[in-house]
Design a protein around this motif. Structure first.
Motif, PDB file in Angstrom:
ATOM      1  N   ALA A  13       0.752  -1.280  -0.144  1.00 21.35           N
ATOM      2  CA  ALA A  13       0.135   0.058  -0.075  1.00 21.35           C
ATOM      3  C   ALA A  13       1.074   1.292   0.086  1.00 21.35           C
ATOM      4  N   LEU A  14       1.933   1.307   0.735  1.00 19.65           N
ATOM      5  CA  LEU A  14       2.901   2.350   0.790  1.00 19.65           C
ATOM      6  C   LEU A  14       3.425   2.553  -0.440  1.00 19.65           C
ATOM      7  N   LEU A  15       3.920   1.503  -1.210  1.00 19.66           N
ATOM      8  CA  LEU A  15       4.585   1.670  -2.483  1.00 19.66           C
ATOM      9  C   LEU A  15       3.785   2.156  -3.584  1.00 19.66           C
ATOM     10  N   ALA A  16       2.259   1.550  -3.765  1.00 18.74           N
ATOM     11  CA  ALA A  16       1.255   2.058  -4.473  1.00 18.74           C
ATOM     12  C   ALA A  16       0.770   3.262  -4.413  1.00 18.74           C
ATOM     13  N   GLY A  17       0.881   3.829  -2.987  1.00 16.82           N
ATOM     14  CA  GLY A  17       0.251   5.192  -2.732  1.00 16.82           C
ATOM     15  C   GLY A  17       1.365   6.165  -3.520  1.00 16.82           C
ATOM     16  N   PHE A  18       2.505   5.918  -3.101  1.00 15.62           N
ATOM     17  CA  PHE A  18       3.755   6.580  -3.731  1.00 15.62           C
ATOM     18  C   PHE A  18       3.667   6.922  -5.155  1.00 15.62           C
ATOM     19  N   SER A  38       5.378  11.473 -13.559  1.00 14.59           N
ATOM     20  CA  SER A  38       4.993  10.617 -14.623  1.00 14.59           C
ATOM     21  C   SER A  38       4.034  11.201 -15.870  1.00 14.59           C
ATOM     22  N   GLN A  39       4.210  10.664 -17.311  1.00 16.97           N
ATOM     23  CA  GLN A  39       3.454  11.265 -18.164  1.00 16.97           C
ATOM     24  C   GLN A  39       1.968  10.736 -18.002  1.00 16.97           C
ATOM     25  N   GLU A  40       1.931   9.246 -17.388  1.00 24.27           N
ATOM     26  CA  GLU A  40       0.676   8.444 -17.705  1.00 24.27           C
ATOM     27  C   GLU A  40       0.281   8.314 -16.075  1.00 24.27           C
ATOM     28  N   LYS A  41      -1.017   8.541 -15.757  1.00 28.84           N
ATOM     29  CA  LYS A  41      -1.634   8.466 -14.689  1.00 28.84           C
ATOM     30  C   LYS A  41      -1.995   6.831 -14.397  1.00 28.84           C
ATOM     31  N   GLU A  42      -1.775   6.468 -13.266  1.00 25.51           N
ATOM     32  CA  GLU A  42      -2.163   5.119 -13.214  1.00 25.51           C
ATOM     33  C   GLU A  42      -2.858   4.750 -11.759  1.00 25.51           C
ATOM     34  N   SER A  43      -3.953   4.247 -12.074  1.00 23.83           N
ATOM     35  CA  SER A  43      -4.868   4.015 -10.728  1.00 23.83           C
ATOM     36  C   SER A  43      -4.417   3.234  -9.554  1.00 23.83           C
ATOM     37  N   PHE A  44      -4.738   3.590  -8.287  1.00 25.20           N
ATOM     38  CA  PHE A  44      -4.238   2.945  -7.307  1.00 25.20           C
ATOM     39  C   PHE A  44      -4.476   1.283  -7.393  1.00 25.20           C
ATOM     40  N   ALA A  45      -5.616   1.031  -7.875  1.00 22.62           N
ATOM     41  CA  ALA A  45      -6.221  -0.420  -7.891  1.00 22.62           C
ATOM     42  C   ALA A  45      -5.178  -1.034  -8.757  1.00 22.62           C
ATOM     43  N   SER A  46      -4.660  -0.459  -9.777  1.00 30.27           N
ATOM     44  CA  SER A  46      -3.794  -1.410 -10.867  1.00 30.27           C
ATOM     45  C   SER A  46      -2.408  -1.357 -10.200  1.00 30.27           C
ATOM     46  N   LEU A  58       1.742  -4.711  -7.484  1.00 27.93           N
ATOM     47  CA  LEU A  58       2.866  -4.802  -6.515  1.00 27.93           C
ATOM     48  C   LEU A  58       2.523  -6.219  -5.758  1.00 27.93           C
ATOM     49  N   MET A  59       1.270  -6.514  -5.499  1.00 22.83           N
ATOM     50  CA  MET A  59       0.782  -7.676  -4.846  1.00 22.83           C
ATOM     51  C   MET A  59       1.446  -8.935  -5.354  1.00 22.83           C
ATOM     52  N   ASP A  60       1.657  -8.946  -6.761  1.00 22.54           N
ATOM     53  CA  ASP A  60       2.138 -10.181  -7.439  1.00 22.54           C
ATOM     54  C   ASP A  60       3.758 -10.307  -7.116  1.00 22.54           C
ATOM     55  N   MET A  61       4.338  -9.157  -6.456  1.00 27.84           N
ATOM     56  CA  MET A  61       6.002  -9.335  -6.449  1.00 27.84           C
ATOM     57  C   MET A  61       6.423 -10.094  -5.334  1.00 27.84           C
ATOM     58  N   THR A  62       7.600 -10.395  -5.155  1.00 23.87           N
ATOM     59  CA  THR A  62       8.280 -10.895  -4.196  1.00 23.87           C
ATOM     60  C   THR A  62       8.615  -9.996  -3.022  1.00 23.87           C
ATOM     61  N   GLU A  91      11.490  -9.605  -1.981  1.00 21.70           N
ATOM     62  CA  GLU A  91      12.751  -9.066  -2.555  1.00 21.70           C
ATOM     63  C   GLU A  91      12.570  -8.014  -3.599  1.00 21.70           C
ATOM     64  N   GLU A  92      11.593  -8.072  -4.592  1.00 22.28           N
ATOM     65  CA  GLU A  92      11.332  -7.197  -5.614  1.00 22.28           C
ATOM     66  C   GLU A  92      10.677  -6.025  -4.880  1.00 22.28           C
ATOM     67  N   LEU A  93       9.959  -6.114  -3.830  1.00 21.41           N
ATOM     68  CA  LEU A  93       9.103  -4.955  -3.171  1.00 21.41           C
ATOM     69  C   LEU A  93      10.019  -4.283  -2.285  1.00 21.41           C
ATOM     70  N   PHE A  94      10.991  -4.795  -1.733  1.00 23.58           N
ATOM     71  CA  PHE A  94      11.984  -3.871  -1.103  1.00 23.58           C
ATOM     72  C   PHE A  94      12.856  -3.199  -1.951  1.00 23.58           C
ATOM     73  N   GLN A  95      13.314  -3.761  -3.053  1.00 25.17           N
ATOM     74  CA  GLN A  95      13.884  -2.791  -4.161  1.00 25.17           C
ATOM     75  C   GLN A  95      12.960  -1.877  -4.745  1.00 25.17           C
ATOM     76  N   VAL A  96      11.831  -1.923  -4.746  1.00 30.90           N
ATOM     77  CA  VAL A  96      10.817  -0.850  -5.158  1.00 30.90           C
ATOM     78  C   VAL A  96      10.662   0.102  -4.011  1.00 30.90           C
ATOM     79  N   ALA A  97      10.871  -0.412  -2.951  1.00 31.67           N
ATOM     80  CA  ALA A  97      10.711   0.700  -1.773  1.00 31.67           C
ATOM     81  C   ALA A  97      12.084   1.395  -1.589  1.00 31.67           C
ATOM     82  N   ALA A  98      13.036   0.887  -2.010  1.00 31.72           N
ATOM     83  CA  ALA A  98      14.679   1.564  -2.257  1.00 31.72           C
ATOM     84  C   ALA A  98      14.318   2.599  -3.181  1.00 31.72           C
TER      85      ALA A  98
END
Length: 614
Positions: free
Chosen positions: A419-424, A448-456, A461-465, A467-474
């Motif tokens: 949720a933190l990453l998606a909100g960011f 960003s040029q394209e606006k993406e919804s929170f749901a998408s 992000l829910m499909d990520m491992t 390890e992948e999520l921590f990289q995204v957080a970084a």
């Protein structure tokens, strides 16, 4: 060792034997296609070593102890129809007095790898004797792009090749060698090599910097105009085969063709009949996400029209007579099928230039004043909707929902991180309905040029491992960094930023600081005492005393030529892990918290909703 010829279809892999006689476990299938191509072109250069035995089921057979990758390549040639299934294969047999598994292990252990420099020089010799790049790629099963890289390295100056052979193999050394391929000639390579070797600065970024590689502004201009247009205008570029730090020899030409391309795009849009045409950078910030847009009709360019457009764009870039006019006419005819006269009369087109030079056109944009004017002109009464609760009650209910979600989310760490990453990601836009609002206030923040919804974003992000999520957080944290300071009393690495800098790998941070330090700007802009102080710290007192007699221009040139390669950085860029010349400034006691004058703050609004309503 005795030898014999055995039909290919009778040979089996050594790891299928019981016990296994193949020492290799990792990489058995690596580069098999390349090896097969080489065997097809040059034959089997080294016989296989085999031993008769049986598998775990007791089935007797001939098993390969050394050469299992060659066996896999031969089988691939059978699948490709280039070799008969029962083709005779020359094989050697292990001495019966030696354990086959032990012998295979000994052969692998004592194998000496080919030095890359020797390999690339051999390929260069093949090319010099008439084997072109396509033939090399085919005969050795190598990707054509890699062939270009191999030959570029093989054609380096013998001086650099010998240095390479004498150095311990590492990614840093290889990167430096690759950087020298950007030099226009062997003479230039050797001249620069001797200079940097004397300065003890044989690092990849120093080589590229000396050659003028990585001019991002010029690269952006070329991306806008197209490489063909740049070359047609007389521009020259040395392509970086190992990255994107190309050497753009004529940045002025790049800027000129980019301006011409943008002017041609604007001319084409005006010809389409829009009421106004503008660059995105010249409009109010909120145009991209807050202004209304008309929807295009069904009119689209046909496949033939798309091909013709590309052809005309290339011709127009080369200033071919009549090409620009024909392109504008074609685009107008296509636009006429997409947009009605009414839409063209009340809306406009915007030309957006991305950070890396991507050109995007947004049609049908309606300015707010035009929308209000159209609404007032209609005079139509507003229809009443169904009854609703009061805004005050709605606000209280939404607050209660917020508290409930907060309470539940504390028990779901994985979901909370997502949720933190998606909100960011989605809250780059002020006009968002994201339930989690993480603000983007890092230095040089972009949108960003394209606006993406929170749901998408949440689903992705829910499909990520983890390890992948921590990289995204970084990555998110990096984008939020803001250490720009407006006055000298507040250094970038202050008491708050120092712990963060100390936690980052010292080599990574030092390299990043060195790459981002604008030496020309510093030594050209700083007063003479500061430049002399830098020379004293980076070199010695004698050089500093000599420098005091120089005029500012001479002093600046001397500093630029001698200080950067020592690793010297100004005190403002010395992180707690700094190891170059000069001391790390002592941290002063943190002052009382006060409003940050560098932060854009709009007083009188408690949240973004109020800003939007205003």
């Amino acid at each position: 060792m005795t030898s014999r010829v055995i039909p290919l279809d009778q040979l089996r892999f050594g790891h299928e034997a019981e016990p296994p006689i193949n020492a290799r476990r990792v990489g058995r299938d690596d580069s098999i296609a390349e090896l097969a191509a080489s065997i097809a072109a040059h034959g089997l250069q080294t016989p296989l070593k085999v031993k008769e035995g049986h598998d775990s089921d007791g089935v007797v057979g001939v098993f390969v102890g050394t050469g299992n990758r060659r066996l896999a390549a031969l089988r691939l040639l059978v699948e490709q129809g280039q070799t008969a299934p029962d083709a005779p294969i020359e094989c050697g047999e292990f001495d019966i007095s030696v354990d086959a598994r032990e012998a295979a292990l000994a052969e692998q252990i004592h194998r000496v790898e080919f030095h890359p420099a020797d390999e690339y020089i051999e390929f260069r010799e093949l090319a010099d004797h008439g084997l072109d790049e396509t033939a090399i790629a085919t005969r050795f099963g190598i990707d054509p792009k890699r062939v270009k890289r191999i030959l570029a390295l093989g054609r380096l100056s013998p001086v650099i090749i010998e240095w390479w052979r004498g150095e311990a193999q590492s990614n840093e050394v290889f990167a430096t060698v690759c950087a020298f391929t950007l030099a226009p000639s062997i003479e230039d390579q050797e001249k620069l090599f001797k200079k940097l070797e004397k300065q003890r600065d044989l690092r990849a970024w120093a080589v590229k910097d000396a050659l003028g590689a990585g001019n991002q502004k010029a690269a952006r201009h070329i991306k806008i105009a197209g490489l063909e247009a740049y070359k047609a205008a007389g521009g020259h570029m040395t392509t970086d085969l190992f990255g994107d730090n190309h050497v753009i020899a004529d940045p002025d030409i790049a800027e000129k063709v980019a301006e011409e391309k943008i002017a041609a795009v604007i001319t084409g849009l005006k010809a389409e009949g829009w009421s106004w045409v503008s660059m995105g950078a010249d409009l109010d910030y909120y145009w991209e996400h807050g202004w209304k847009r008309e929807k295009a009709g069904d009119g689209k360019a046909t496949a033939d029209e798309k091909k013709l457009i590309k052809k005309l764009e290339k011709a127009a870039a080369k200033n071919t007579a009549g090409a620009a006019a024909e392109l504008a006419s074609l685009q107008k005819s296509i636009a006429d099928r997409q947009w009605t006269p009414d839409q063209l009369g009340k809306s406009g087109a915007v030309v957006k230039i991305g950070h890396h030079g991507d050109v995007d056109i947004v049609r049908g944009v309606v300015k707010p004043q035009a929308e209000k004017k159209a609404a007032s002109a209609s005079g139509a009464p507003k229809e009443k909707g169904p009854p609703t609760i009061s805004n005050a009650l709605h606000q209280r209910l939404s607050a209660q929902a917020t508290l409930a979600v907060r309470q539940a989310l504390k028990q779901e760490p994985h979901v909370g991180l997502v949720a933190l990453l998606a909100g960011f990601f989605v809250h780059r836009h002020l006009h968002t309905d994201s339930p989690v609002r993480v603000y983007h206030d890092g230095f040089g923040k972009t949108h960003s040029q394209e606006k993406e919804s929170f749901a998408s974003v949440f689903a992705r992000l829910m499909d990520m491992t983890d390890e992948e999520l921590f990289q995204v957080a970084a990555d998110c944290a990096a984008e939020a960094v803001h250490m720009e300071r407006g006055h000298i009393g507040r250094p970038p690495f202050d008491a708050d930023a120092a712990p963060l800098a100390a936690a980052i790998d010292a080599d990574h941070l030092t390299l990043a600081l060195a790459e981002n330090f604008d030496t020309a700007d510093y030594f050209g802009g700083a007063s003479k005492p500061f430049v002399i102080a830098a020379i004293r710290e980076a070199l010695n007192d004698d050089e500093a005393r000599k420098a005091e007699k120089l005029k500012k221009a001479e002093l600046t040139a001397f500093a630029l030529a001698n200080v950067p390669q020592t690793g010297w950085l100004p005190p403002e860029l010395r992180a707690p892990t700094y190891s170059g010349p000069g001391a790390i400034p002592a941290l002063a006691e943190a002052p009382p918290t006060e409003p940050d004058p560098d932060f854009d703050e709009i007083e009188g609004f408690e949240d973004e909703d109020e800003m939007e309503d205003a």
